[in-house]
Motif scaffolding. Structure first.
Motif, PDB file in Angstrom:
ATOM      1  N   LEU A  24       0.824  -1.207   0.000  1.00  0.00           N
ATOM      2  CA  LEU A  24       0.000   0.000   0.000  1.00  0.00           C
ATOM      3  C   LEU A  24       0.866   1.268   0.000  1.00  0.00           C
ATOM      4  N   ALA A  25       1.960   1.239   0.732  1.00  0.00           N
ATOM      5  CA  ALA A  25       2.858   2.392   0.772  1.00  0.00           C
ATOM      6  C   ALA A  25       3.505   2.620  -0.592  1.00  0.00           C
ATOM      7  N   GLU A  27       2.232   1.832  -3.476  1.00  0.00           N
ATOM      8  CA  GLU A  27       1.196   2.378  -4.360  1.00  0.00           C
ATOM      9  C   GLU A  27       0.998   3.865  -4.131  1.00  0.00           C
ATOM     10  N   ALA A  28       1.135   4.299  -2.884  1.00  0.00           N
ATOM     11  CA  ALA A  28       0.947   5.708  -2.548  1.00  0.00           C
ATOM     12  C   ALA A  28       2.225   6.526  -2.721  1.00  0.00           C
TER      13      ALA A  28
END
Length: 64
Positions: A24-25, A27-28
């Motif tokens: 998730l990190a 992707e962000a």
């Protein structure tokens, strides 16, 4: 279940959580850094001053 099996299952779940957070990190566009837990609660995270025991304001007469 036994202590060993419980530990293995716990570590497996933690590993899955870490992998998902890294994903998730990424992707962000955020860098995820893993910090060892040892000694992290010894100092204040904001000012890095060594922490001392304080009595609760509502229980000044109770032992810590």
């Amino acid at each position: 279940m036994g202590h060993t099996l419980n530990t293995r299952l716990s570590q497996q779940v933690r590993g899955q959580i870490v992998d998902r957070i890294r994903h998730l990190a990424a992707e962000a566009g955020i860098a995820a850094v893993i910090v060892p837990a040892r000694g992290t609660s010894r100092h204040c995270p904001r000012c890095l001053v060594a922490l001392r025991h304080r009595k609760a304001p509502d229980r000044l007469t109770a032992p810590g």
